[in-house]
Design a protein around this motif. Sequence first.
Motif, PDB file in Angstrom:
ATOM      1  N   SER A  46      28.727 -44.629   9.076  1.00 47.49           N
ATOM      2  CA  SER A  46      29.611 -44.275   7.966  1.00 47.49           C
ATOM      3  C   SER A  46      28.828 -43.698   6.799  1.00 47.49           C
ATOM      4  CB  SER A  46      30.393 -45.490   7.512  1.00 47.49           C
ATOM      5  OG  SER A  46      29.547 -46.364   6.864  1.00 47.49           O
ATOM      6  N   ARG A  47      29.449 -42.744   6.159  1.00 48.62           N
ATOM      7  CA  ARG A  47      28.761 -41.993   5.115  1.00 48.62           C
ATOM      8  C   ARG A  47      29.373 -42.325   3.770  1.00 48.62           C
ATOM      9  NH1 ARG A  47      29.675 -36.631   8.286  1.00 48.62           N
ATOM     10  NH2 ARG A  47      30.418 -35.947   6.289  1.00 48.62           N
ATOM     11  N   SER A  48      28.676 -43.148   3.014  1.00 50.47           N
ATOM     12  CA  SER A  48      29.167 -43.409   1.661  1.00 50.47           C
ATOM     13  C   SER A  48      28.023 -43.174   0.685  1.00 50.47           C
ATOM     14  CB  SER A  48      29.729 -44.814   1.552  1.00 50.47           C
ATOM     15  OG  SER A  48      30.873 -44.901   2.362  1.00 50.47           O
ATOM     16  N   LYS A  49      27.590 -44.249   0.029  1.00 50.52           N
ATOM     17  CA  LYS A  49      26.596 -44.074  -1.027  1.00 50.52           C
ATOM     18  C   LYS A  49      25.240 -43.719  -0.429  1.00 50.52           C
ATOM     19  CE  LYS A  49      25.025 -46.835  -4.866  1.00 50.52           C
ATOM     20  NZ  LYS A  49      25.164 -48.182  -5.425  1.00 50.52           N
ATOM     21  N   LEU A  50      24.566 -42.797  -1.080  1.00 54.04           N
ATOM     22  CA  LEU A  50      23.227 -42.412  -0.630  1.00 54.04           C
ATOM     23  C   LEU A  50      22.215 -43.463  -1.084  1.00 54.04           C
ATOM     24  CD1 LEU A  50      22.971 -38.619  -1.325  1.00 54.04           C
ATOM     25  CD2 LEU A  50      22.437 -39.720   0.814  1.00 54.04           C
ATOM     26  N   PHE A  51      21.214 -43.664  -0.253  1.00 57.01           N
ATOM     27  CA  PHE A  51      20.150 -44.579  -0.657  1.00 57.01           C
ATOM     28  C   PHE A  51      18.812 -43.989  -0.247  1.00 57.01           C
ATOM     29  CE2 PHE A  51      17.233 -48.106  -0.001  1.00 57.01           C
ATOM     30  CZ  PHE A  51      17.326 -48.716  -1.223  1.00 57.01           C
ATOM     31  N   ASN A  52      17.849 -44.060  -1.127  1.00 56.35           N
ATOM     32  CA  ASN A  52      16.520 -43.572  -0.805  1.00 56.35           C
ATOM     33  C   ASN A  52      15.543 -44.731  -0.864  1.00 56.35           C
ATOM     34  OD1 ASN A  52      14.372 -41.999  -0.278  1.00 56.35           O
ATOM     35  ND2 ASN A  52      14.233 -41.089  -2.308  1.00 56.35           N
ATOM     36  N   LYS A  53      14.881 -44.937   0.270  1.00 56.83           N
ATOM     37  CA  LYS A  53      13.847 -45.972   0.305  1.00 56.83           C
ATOM     38  C   LYS A  53      12.587 -45.315  -0.257  1.00 56.83           C
ATOM     39  CE  LYS A  53      12.069 -49.218   3.622  1.00 56.83           C
ATOM     40  NZ  LYS A  53      11.672 -49.195   5.008  1.00 56.83           N
ATOM     41  N   ILE A  54      12.362 -45.495  -1.529  1.00 54.49           N
ATOM     42  CA  ILE A  54      11.399 -44.662  -2.234  1.00 54.49           C
ATOM     43  C   ILE A  54       9.978 -44.906  -1.755  1.00 54.49           C
ATOM     44  CG2 ILE A  54      11.027 -46.246  -4.178  1.00 54.49           C
ATOM     45  CD1 ILE A  54      11.474 -42.466  -4.506  1.00 54.49           C
ATOM     46  N   GLU A  55       9.713 -46.077  -1.181  1.00 56.59           N
ATOM     47  CA  GLU A  55       8.339 -46.338  -0.722  1.00 56.59           C
ATOM     48  C   GLU A  55       7.959 -45.381   0.406  1.00 56.59           C
ATOM     49  OE1 GLU A  55      10.473 -49.830  -0.025  1.00 56.59           O
ATOM     50  OE2 GLU A  55      10.858 -48.824  -1.926  1.00 56.59           O
ATOM     51  N   ASP A  56       8.973 -44.935   1.156  1.00 57.49           N
ATOM     52  CA  ASP A  56       8.678 -44.056   2.275  1.00 57.49           C
ATOM     53  C   ASP A  56       8.795 -42.582   1.910  1.00 57.49           C
ATOM     54  OD1 ASP A  56       8.226 -46.181   3.799  1.00 57.49           O
ATOM     55  OD2 ASP A  56       9.945 -45.957   5.132  1.00 57.49           O
ATOM     56  N   CYS A  57       9.247 -42.283   0.697  1.00 57.71           N
ATOM     57  CA  CYS A  57       9.523 -40.899   0.343  1.00 57.71           C
ATOM     58  C   CYS A  57       8.213 -40.156   0.112  1.00 57.71           C
ATOM     59  CB  CYS A  57      10.378 -40.855  -0.917  1.00 57.71           C
ATOM     60  SG  CYS A  57      10.814 -39.197  -1.415  1.00 57.71           S
ATOM     61  N   ILE A  58       8.039 -39.012   0.771  1.00 58.03           N
ATOM     62  CA  ILE A  58       6.810 -38.256   0.568  1.00 58.03           C
ATOM     63  C   ILE A  58       7.007 -37.137  -0.447  1.00 58.03           C
ATOM     64  CG2 ILE A  58       5.887 -38.791   2.844  1.00 58.03           C
ATOM     65  CD1 ILE A  58       6.784 -35.953   3.666  1.00 58.03           C
ATOM     66  N   GLY A  59       8.211 -37.071  -1.028  1.00 60.09           N
ATOM     67  CA  GLY A  59       8.444 -36.107  -2.093  1.00 60.09           C
ATOM     68  C   GLY A  59       8.475 -34.663  -1.649  1.00 60.09           C
ATOM     69  N   CYS A  60       8.879 -34.423  -0.403  1.00 60.43           N
ATOM     70  CA  CYS A  60       8.835 -33.051   0.099  1.00 60.43           C
ATOM     71  C   CYS A  60       9.948 -32.187  -0.470  1.00 60.43           C
ATOM     72  CB  CYS A  60       8.921 -33.061   1.620  1.00 60.43           C
ATOM     73  SG  CYS A  60      10.444 -33.767   2.236  1.00 60.43           S
ATOM     74  N   GLY A  61      11.042 -32.805  -0.897  1.00 68.73           N
ATOM     75  CA  GLY A  61      12.101 -32.019  -1.515  1.00 68.73           C
ATOM     76  C   GLY A  61      13.020 -31.317  -0.534  1.00 68.73           C
ATOM     77  N   GLN A  62      12.918 -31.652   0.749  1.00 70.86           N
ATOM     78  CA  GLN A  62      13.823 -31.042   1.744  1.00 70.86           C
ATOM     79  C   GLN A  62      15.279 -31.321   1.398  1.00 70.86           C
ATOM     80  OE1 GLN A  62      13.560 -29.269   4.410  1.00 70.86           O
ATOM     81  NE2 GLN A  62      11.385 -29.271   4.939  1.00 70.86           N
ATOM     82  N   CYS A  63      15.517 -32.563   0.984  1.00 69.43           N
ATOM     83  CA  CYS A  63      16.889 -32.989   0.713  1.00 69.43           C
ATOM     84  C   CYS A  63      17.487 -32.171  -0.418  1.00 69.43           C
ATOM     85  CB  CYS A  63      16.914 -34.469   0.386  1.00 69.43           C
ATOM     86  SG  CYS A  63      15.602 -34.976  -0.715  1.00 69.43           S
ATOM     87  N   ALA A  64      16.687 -31.974  -1.482  1.00 68.79           N
ATOM     88  CA  ALA A  64      17.211 -31.238  -2.633  1.00 68.79           C
ATOM     89  C   ALA A  64      17.499 -29.790  -2.251  1.00 68.79           C
ATOM     90  CB  ALA A  64      16.222 -31.289  -3.782  1.00 68.79           C
ATOM     91  N   ARG A  65      16.652 -29.248  -1.359  1.00 67.10           N
ATOM     92  CA  ARG A  65      16.820 -27.846  -0.997  1.00 67.10           C
ATOM     93  C   ARG A  65      18.084 -27.632  -0.157  1.00 67.10           C
ATOM     94  NH1 ARG A  65      11.529 -27.005   1.310  1.00 67.10           N
ATOM     95  NH2 ARG A  65      10.860 -28.236  -0.464  1.00 67.10           N
ATOM     96  N   VAL A  66      18.369 -28.580   0.728  1.00 68.61           N
ATOM     97  CA  VAL A  66      19.465 -28.375   1.663  1.00 68.61           C
ATOM     98  C   VAL A  66      20.815 -28.764   1.058  1.00 68.61           C
ATOM     99  CG1 VAL A  66      19.552 -30.596   2.830  1.00 68.61           C
ATOM    100  CG2 VAL A  66      19.870 -28.516   4.146  1.00 68.61           C
ATOM    101  N   CYS A  67      20.774 -29.468  -0.047  1.00 69.48           N
ATOM    102  CA  CYS A  67      22.032 -29.984  -0.609  1.00 69.48           C
ATOM    103  C   CYS A  67      22.911 -28.844  -1.103  1.00 69.48           C
ATOM    104  CB  CYS A  67      21.744 -30.936  -1.766  1.00 69.48           C
ATOM    105  SG  CYS A  67      23.230 -31.575  -2.515  1.00 69.48           S
ATOM    106  N   PRO A  68      24.141 -28.740  -0.618  1.00 64.90           N
ATOM    107  CA  PRO A  68      24.997 -27.633  -1.055  1.00 64.90           C
ATOM    108  C   PRO A  68      25.484 -27.786  -2.484  1.00 64.90           C
ATOM    109  CG  PRO A  68      26.004 -28.827   0.770  1.00 64.90           C
ATOM    110  CD  PRO A  68      24.779 -29.569   0.400  1.00 64.90           C
ATOM    111  N   THR A  69      25.456 -28.981  -3.026  1.00 64.16           N
ATOM    112  CA  THR A  69      25.984 -29.140  -4.379  1.00 64.16           C
ATOM    113  C   THR A  69      24.894 -29.452  -5.395  1.00 64.16           C
ATOM    114  OG1 THR A  69      26.400 -31.454  -3.929  1.00 64.16           O
ATOM    115  CG2 THR A  69      28.218 -29.962  -3.596  1.00 64.16           C
ATOM    116  N   ASN A  70      23.653 -29.446  -4.973  1.00 66.54           N
ATOM    117  CA  ASN A  70      22.518 -29.725  -5.857  1.00 66.54           C
ATOM    118  C   ASN A  70      22.679 -31.041  -6.598  1.00 66.54           C
ATOM    119  OD1 ASN A  70      21.527 -27.228  -5.142  1.00 66.54           O
ATOM    120  ND2 ASN A  70      22.547 -26.222  -6.854  1.00 66.54           N
ATOM    121  N   CYS A  71      22.928 -32.087  -5.870  1.00 64.03           N
ATOM    122  CA  CYS A  71      23.117 -33.354  -6.559  1.00 64.03           C
ATOM    123  C   CYS A  71      21.836 -34.162  -6.617  1.00 64.03           C
ATOM    124  CB  CYS A  71      24.237 -34.165  -5.908  1.00 64.03           C
ATOM    125  SG  CYS A  71      23.807 -34.891  -4.348  1.00 64.03           S
ATOM    126  N   ILE A  72      20.793 -33.701  -5.935  1.00 60.64           N
ATOM    127  CA  ILE A  72      19.531 -34.451  -5.936  1.00 60.64           C
ATOM    128  C   ILE A  72      18.539 -33.748  -6.850  1.00 60.64           C
ATOM    129  CG2 ILE A  72      17.649 -35.319  -4.521  1.00 60.64           C
ATOM    130  CD1 ILE A  72      19.566 -35.292  -2.154  1.00 60.64           C
TER     131      ILE A  72
END
Lengths: 162, 352, 155, 373
Positions: A46-72
Amino acid sequence: MLNYFRDIGLGIVTVLKSMGVAWRHLFTPSVTLQYPTQKWTMPERSRSKLFNKIEDCIGCGQCARVCPTNCITIQTEKRGKEEPEIFASDGTAIKLRTYVYDIDMTLCCYCALCTFGCPTHCLFMTGEYEYAVYDKVCHIYPFATEKQMISKTPKQQPAEKA
Amino acid sequence: MESIARLLQLIPKYSELPEFLRALIPVVVSCVVVFALLALAVLFLVWMERKVSAHIQDRLGPMYVGGWHGWAQTLADALKLLLKEDIVPASVDRTLFKMAPFIVFLGAFAAYVVLPFGATSFVADLNIGILYIVAVGSLSVIGIIMAGWASNNKYSLYGGMRAAAQIISYEIPSAMAIMTVIIPVGSLSMVDIVNAQKGGIQNWFILRNPFTFLGFIVYFIASLAEVNRTPFDIPEAESELVAGYHTEYSGMRFAFFFLAEYANMFLVAGVATTLFLGGWTQVIPGSFIAPQLLPGPIVFFLKALLIIFVQMWLRWSLPRLRVDQLMYLSWKVLLPISFVLVLGVGCLAVYW
Amino acid sequence: MNPQEIAALLTEKFGSQILESKLDAMNPWSAVEPSAILAICQFIHSDERLKMDHLELLGGVDYKDRIEVVYVVYSMKFRHRYTLKCRLTRETPKVQTVESVWAVANWHEREAFDMFGIVFDGHSDLRRILCPDDWEGYPLRKDYKFPKTYRDMPV
Amino acid sequence: MEVDYSGDVMTLNMGPQHPSTHGVLRLELKTDGEIVADAIPHIGYLHRCFEKLAENIDYPGIIPFTDRMDYCAAMNMELGYVLAVEKLMGIQINNRVRCIRIIMAELNRIASHLIAAGTYGNDIGSFTPFLWCFRDRETILDLFEETCGARLLYNYNWIGGLMYDVKPGFEKKVIDFIDYFEPQVGNLNKLLSDNYIFVKRTAAVGILSPEVAINYGVTGPNLRGSGVKFDVRKDEPYLGYEEFDFDVPVGKGDYGPVGSCWDRYIVRIREVKESCKIIRQAVAKLTPGDVHESIPKRVKPPVGEVYMRTEAPRGELGYYIVSEGGVKPHRLKVKSPCFTVMSAFREVSRGSMIADVIAILGSFDIVLGEIDR
């Protein structure tokens, strides 16, 4: 004249028939779920609230680039050479310090495109759907925990797309 | 009213009060009693409607407020409506706009005066009882037209005009159907009509002869139209006219329209009970087969509730008619049938 | 009829007014002279061999150097499809209306007018359809600048 | 303000906020008493610049926005789009993707037609079928949620594949649902479709003759209600619909002239049954495979243009994509079925009564999100 009586007859028949169907439903068990006390289990996808496990985030920015509404919103900087090496849980080296990672859930369109691009699978959608707040601002969820270390002059932002 | 006056006699020093007060107090007290009963009945009816509709639609309806099956939900809603701001839109005709809901309610309320709930529980036994109900009951049309006109809203106007056309048209078949009972009884008094049906189910007019049975059906259909219930709810058809004549109303005034609607529903059910289902009399005559288990007023309420349930049941299973079809039904179907019925009952009365 | 035959038929009938045809495209199309569009449409609509009675799509495309109006037409009877294009200048895009041929063109043309500013000559009711009546500019043009406010409201 | 002095004609604004305009549609009615002399639809209240937005987003990013056009049938909306892009790029999909897409599209068609039938009942004044329909639709949405995580706006069809494979046991759940659902249609028919009052209200109202319908570009169930046997799934098959055995129901005029509101309504009800048939066959054809197999790493179609049309629940949905070779489309034009049918509204509703206007509007089954895009 015949039509007249036919009309009346059909009218009576249809009323009785409809009432019969309704009567049967009067005793069928209802399908209501008494929401605040009963809740259904959300399916695992199920797709509801987004969650980022920041310890694992490498900061590549893929998510921000692909987001159609630029919410990240994501801002990173290079980690210093002297700092100890750290790794995400799947072994990817984290070379960037993510000091801003904001998700604006008011803009999110819940398409989940960002979660598929994530190389370390640290960004995912949870099944949590009850997060109403009184102020729109509260819907911007900051995930970054680290502070910006190297102060740098803000780069010239690329001109806004038309 | 007599019984209330008798009860008041028990108050010490009551007889020392001035004459006009002794005349006035029973009236006021009985009005308050009727009003309280009415309000309670309406609250119950609204709750019942929600439950009936919910279960027909495979839902549960209100479940939380009050504990058992949400019995206090309508109470909470009524309180909420009373606490709401009284909005009067800028361009309405203020006097008419404010008056209209009360006139609509007055029509419904005043008719209760002659409705006999039990052998002794009624406010007044007028000798023109049923005529009085027909007359006062149509008072609400004026209120509805007032509401529709004063709101200064085209949907309200349409609602008001439709309501006027509809209620006035259906007055005729309903009055004709009432005549099928009046002719054999020979009295307009509600109490006399009930007394004529004493002695068990076989004496009720609904089962007395085919004419009165059809009379009951005609009266039931016409009364549905008179109280604007589906399938005849075109004055407030929410898919066409938003909310018809009460589009612009909110809060307390809207609550009065709502109250009036359900009060009217109970009224027509009460009239049908009195005329065709034997009023407060028992289903089986008590004296020799079974003891009188239930007091008269309760029997009356149960019978009325049965009719109201059918009204609700119909509402949630049928679509709405169109304006011209509605008029067709009234003038071309119900009216000829009711004429035939009156004729038939007359023949029976003369030649039987 | 396959696209080659339709193109051949059109060339035979209208000759030089068919400017260019591309039949190996995914949707075979012909670019036609804007002044002839009404005559061509009437022809393909009423001709016994074509009977293109269904206008599937009418829309503008901004190519930065020109604006094209695209007509995708289909025949319910013969189940064949063809695409017509009108090339217009960006400064004064103007073309005859085909409302009289397909009634549905009325709204499609209004939309094209609303979005691209294409003026359809002889249209019965050429108003904006999706944007408010007092909206400025033609949003789907490539050089359109988004306004900051509309009637003093921030957009 | 314009004042009309031409006698008894009154202008009645139905909408944009009105219970039965199915969204934010405004109808300007010129009424003479209960008779509607003219009904002029005004659209655009839900315009969200989809076509402009699409020019600024890359191809996969557009899919969530296609969902939001016809929110009642989002699967079909995205299906049309991904098929158009796949056609443009020349991507072949495997059998599993194809069958799952068909199952999803048909399930969503059922869900959409249930809304159509339910709200139509509501428009006519019968509230109960509305909730019965929603009850059954909920089961379909549960299936969708289990598969892709969303109930309404799925983003499930991707270019070249699907977001997720279906879960194990999905096939059985679908078949169970179909088994349960098919008898329910009969129940609905008893309460609504064959109700004499309903028939009286809808038959012989809003007649759309086949010629007018074609001239106005009316498609889908509305066209079939007028007796024209035309279905893109049959006549221009995509996704391999030609392998499936199903009928195309058309309005026969059981209770009056062909092309009435009742015909349009009953076509939808009959189509639901056909969809059930298709789903059964598609489930039987489901073979193992990888649904991510042919998803391209980078969606960058060659220069060209494509017009692809599919049969959405509300009619023929066409995507016209012009690509200039970039990662974003140069132009994306949507031919929406509701837009064209709405343009015919004025023609159909002239001279009817106010209640009939509602009946006609409901029988067209419009979704404003798709009209205004």
